[in-house]
Design a protein around this motif. Structure first.
Motif, PDB file in Angstrom:
ATOM      1  N   GLN A 111      -2.130 -24.757 -35.777  1.00  0.00           N
ATOM      2  CA  GLN A 111      -2.304 -25.785 -34.762  1.00  0.00           C
ATOM      3  C   GLN A 111      -3.650 -25.619 -34.059  1.00  0.00           C
ATOM      4  O   GLN A 111      -4.242 -24.546 -34.058  1.00  0.00           O
ATOM      5  N   ASN A 112      -4.063 -26.704 -33.457  1.00  0.00           N
ATOM      6  CA  ASN A 112      -5.204 -26.692 -32.548  1.00  0.00           C
ATOM      7  C   ASN A 112      -4.875 -27.722 -31.463  1.00  0.00           C
ATOM      8  O   ASN A 112      -5.038 -28.918 -31.678  1.00  0.00           O
ATOM      9  N   GLY A 113      -4.362 -27.233 -30.374  1.00  0.00           N
ATOM     10  CA  GLY A 113      -3.836 -28.162 -29.383  1.00  0.00           C
ATOM     11  C   GLY A 113      -2.633 -28.878 -29.953  1.00  0.00           C
ATOM     12  O   GLY A 113      -1.691 -28.244 -30.422  1.00  0.00           O
ATOM     13  N   THR A 114      -2.677 -30.186 -29.939  1.00  0.00           N
ATOM     14  CA  THR A 114      -1.564 -30.957 -30.497  1.00  0.00           C
ATOM     15  C   THR A 114      -1.789 -31.314 -31.959  1.00  0.00           C
ATOM     16  O   THR A 114      -0.923 -31.936 -32.580  1.00  0.00           O
ATOM     17  N   ALA A 115      -2.934 -30.938 -32.494  1.00  0.00           N
ATOM     18  CA  ALA A 115      -3.224 -31.257 -33.892  1.00  0.00           C
ATOM     19  C   ALA A 115      -2.630 -30.197 -34.818  1.00  0.00           C
ATOM     20  O   ALA A 115      -2.692 -29.000 -34.524  1.00  0.00           O
ATOM     21  N   ASN A 116      -2.058 -30.655 -35.925  1.00  0.00           N
ATOM     22  CA  ASN A 116      -1.482 -29.756 -36.921  1.00  0.00           C
ATOM     23  C   ASN A 116      -2.350 -29.745 -38.175  1.00  0.00           C
ATOM     24  O   ASN A 116      -2.769 -30.803 -38.662  1.00  0.00           O
ATOM     25  N   GLY A 117      -2.584 -28.536 -38.678  1.00  0.00           N
ATOM     26  CA  GLY A 117      -3.360 -28.413 -39.894  1.00  0.00           C
ATOM     27  C   GLY A 117      -2.592 -27.665 -40.967  1.00  0.00           C
ATOM     28  O   GLY A 117      -1.595 -26.990 -40.691  1.00  0.00           O
ATOM     29  N   VAL A 118      -3.053 -27.801 -42.196  1.00  0.00           N
ATOM     30  CA  VAL A 118      -2.434 -27.110 -43.328  1.00  0.00           C
ATOM     31  C   VAL A 118      -3.527 -26.409 -44.118  1.00  0.00           C
ATOM     32  O   VAL A 118      -4.640 -26.910 -44.264  1.00  0.00           O
ATOM     33  N   GLN A 119      -3.168 -25.233 -44.610  1.00  0.00           N
ATOM     34  CA  GLN A 119      -4.119 -24.441 -45.391  1.00  0.00           C
ATOM     35  C   GLN A 119      -3.514 -24.122 -46.755  1.00  0.00           C
ATOM     36  O   GLN A 119      -2.382 -23.637 -46.837  1.00  0.00           O
ATOM     37  N   PHE A 120      -4.250 -24.413 -47.804  1.00  0.00           N
ATOM     38  CA  PHE A 120      -3.833 -24.087 -49.165  1.00  0.00           C
ATOM     39  C   PHE A 120      -4.760 -22.993 -49.693  1.00  0.00           C
ATOM     40  O   PHE A 120      -5.974 -23.112 -49.607  1.00  0.00           O
ATOM     41  N   GLU A 121      -4.162 -21.962 -50.254  1.00  0.00           N
ATOM     42  CA  GLU A 121      -4.948 -20.849 -50.776  1.00  0.00           C
ATOM     43  C   GLU A 121      -4.646 -20.659 -52.264  1.00  0.00           C
ATOM     44  O   GLU A 121      -3.491 -20.627 -52.668  1.00  0.00           O
ATOM     45  N   ASN A 122      -5.701 -20.545 -53.057  1.00  0.00           N
ATOM     46  CA  ASN A 122      -5.597 -20.265 -54.500  1.00  0.00           C
ATOM     47  C   ASN A 122      -5.011 -21.421 -55.301  1.00  0.00           C
ATOM     48  O   ASN A 122      -4.186 -21.224 -56.193  1.00  0.00           O
ATOM     49  N   VAL A 123      -5.440 -22.630 -55.017  1.00  0.00           N
ATOM     50  CA  VAL A 123      -4.983 -23.781 -55.808  1.00  0.00           C
ATOM     51  C   VAL A 123      -5.835 -23.879 -57.069  1.00  0.00           C
ATOM     52  O   VAL A 123      -7.064 -24.018 -56.979  1.00  0.00           O
TER      53      VAL A 123
END
Lengths: 223, 232
Positions: free
Chosen positions: A117-129
């Motif tokens: 998260q960053n404040g109210t923003a949601n993020g997603v992280q993909f590793e090794n695609v």
């Protein structure tokens, strides 16, 4: 399995001789969901059996298919739900495992998916695609994220699974078959999902098939 | 069986239920005329009370894959040289419940993977239309709060895998939910595909499948469906 069938002998007859019996036994144990993995393991994820169910870490289904150019994997979780927000839990680590060589149980690729998260923003992280331009790719949820030959997304989607769960529950409680093929418990319900599209060339290994599975794990232990 | 209309399963069942109770009403019998003897059918073969499900596990369901190879280890198998359609991979629209029931219960020499799906037993299609292109899944049907905004960075955890404790695993549909008993669910989900392949769960799966056939054997026989299990 906690199953009784003494009174469960009714049958479905269709077009003459073909008939079938619905196996109530597929209501395995305490789990109320069949074939998919929603609410399983029940003592960790089913609110009927766990006062603190791990909603976010409850994997519902794993889908995997290919086109002439890509392999697509979708993992649904945190459902089924109606009218609730998506689950972007920072404390859950999702892994999408792919084996394309050697032992089929030993993954050559382990894709790690995390939320932040960053404040109210949601993020997603993909590793090794496989096929992505870099080892780690991140971006906002509910957005298509392109990287190299890969396309990635996390967000809220309609639950693709369909099944007459109410019919199964009624059958279990009454012993009388009440399954209907026009009643879908999952209709109108949603899941959170991650969708990973990879170049076929990044995974294809001659005649060796792919094996695909997903896991979830919670930081610090089960809640 | 493709013509079976939605809801027909319940209707047909309702029609059949009274038949199950014929002759059992306990009313007073009145002597009637001596009936004309009619040819009698041979007594049906008693349904065995114990089954050997090894033939079920050995039967071939996709090229090169027995049921055992399909469900152990607990992974989705996808041969890129074959069209994707469950159990080769799993598309969003595949009727995995009905197909799974078919290969676990029915003799694939006499029936096929779609015997139950062609009815269908369960709803035959999703309630929303899938997208033709990425991300393929249908938009949400509810009206939940929409995730707001984007940012240049997020506070993703950087902890090693060892800091996370297993909660759930999922591969082939129906294995963890239907073929693993209640008492084994937690250790099964905490296990892994390597242990699957090493046979840790094979006896559990076989015992549960045997239980299914023990429960359903008479039903399958009565309904002219040929079970893949044999009398033990």
């Amino acid at each position: 399995m906690r199953v009784t069938m003494s009174s469960f002998s009714t049958s479905l007859l269709a077009a003459g001789s073909l008939a079938l019996t619905v196996p109530i036994a597929f209501l395995s144990g305490d789990s109320a969901t069949v074939a998919a993995d929603h609410l399983d393991p029940p003592t960790r994820t089913d609110p009927d059996l766990d006062t603190l169910p791990d909603f976010a870490a409850d994997i519902a289904d794993v889908y995997a298919w290919h086109t002439t150019s890509h392999v697509i994997i979708a993992v649904t979780f945190a459902g089924p739900q109606a009218g609730r927000a998506a689950s972007y839990d920072r404390d859950v680590l999702y892994k999408v495992n792919i084996s394309n060589a050697g032992a089929r149980s030993d993954p050559e690729f382990v894709i790690r998916v995390r939320f932040g998260q960053n404040g109210t923003a949601n993020g997603v992280q993909f590793e090794n695609v496989p096929g992505a331009a870099s080892a780690i790719v991140s971006g906002p949820v509910e957005t298509n994220i392109a990287s190299g030959g890969a396309m990635l997304r996390a967000g809220l989607f309609e639950d693709p699974f369909n099944f007459d769960l109410l019919g199964f529950r009624a059958t279990r409680s009454t012993g009388t078959l009440q399954m209907r093929n026009d009643r879908d418990f999952f209709a109108g319900k949603d899941d959170t999902a991650i969708v990973i599209q990879m170049p076929r060339a990044a995974l294809e290994n001659g005649a060796h098939p792919l094996d695909i599975w997903a896991t979830s794990a919670r930081f610090g232990g089960n809640i | 069986m493709r013509g079976l209309r939605p809801g027909a399963s319940a209707l047909v069942i309702a029609m059949l239920l009274p038949l199950a109770g014929c002759g059992g009403d306990g009313g007073t019998l009145t002597p009637g005329p001596t009936p004309t003897p009619t040819p009698t059918s041979p007594a049906p073969t008693p349904t065995p009370t114990s089954f050997n499900v090894q033939p079920c596990l050995d039967q071939i369901v996709t090229p090169g894959n027995s049921v055992t190879a399909l469900i152990i280890p607990d992974t989705v198998k996808l041969d890129l040289n074959l069209p994707p359609s469950f159990p080769n991979g799993r598309r969003l629209q595949d009727q995995v419940v009905d197909i799974t029931l078919s290969y676990l219960l029915l003799d694939m020499r006499r029936h096929n993977l779609r015997t139950l799906a062609d009815l269908p037993l369960n709803p035959g299609r999703n309630d929303a239309t899938f997208l033709p292109d990425f991300p393929y899944l249908a938009p949400p049907l509810g009206k939940p709060p929409v995730a707001s905004g984007s940012a240049s960075s997020y506070d993703f955890r950087k902890d090693p895998d060892t800091a996370f404790i297993s909660v759930d695993r999922m591969g082939m549909p129906a294995i963890a939910t239907a073929l693993i008993g209640t008492s084994a669910k937690i250790p099964y989900n905490d296990s892994n595909t390597g242990e699957d392949a090493a046979g840790r769960w094979t006896s559990e799966i076989k015992a549960t499948l045997t239980g299914l056939h023990t429960i359903l054997g008479d039903d399958l026989a009565r309904l002219s469906l040929v079970s893949c299990a044999t009398p033990a």
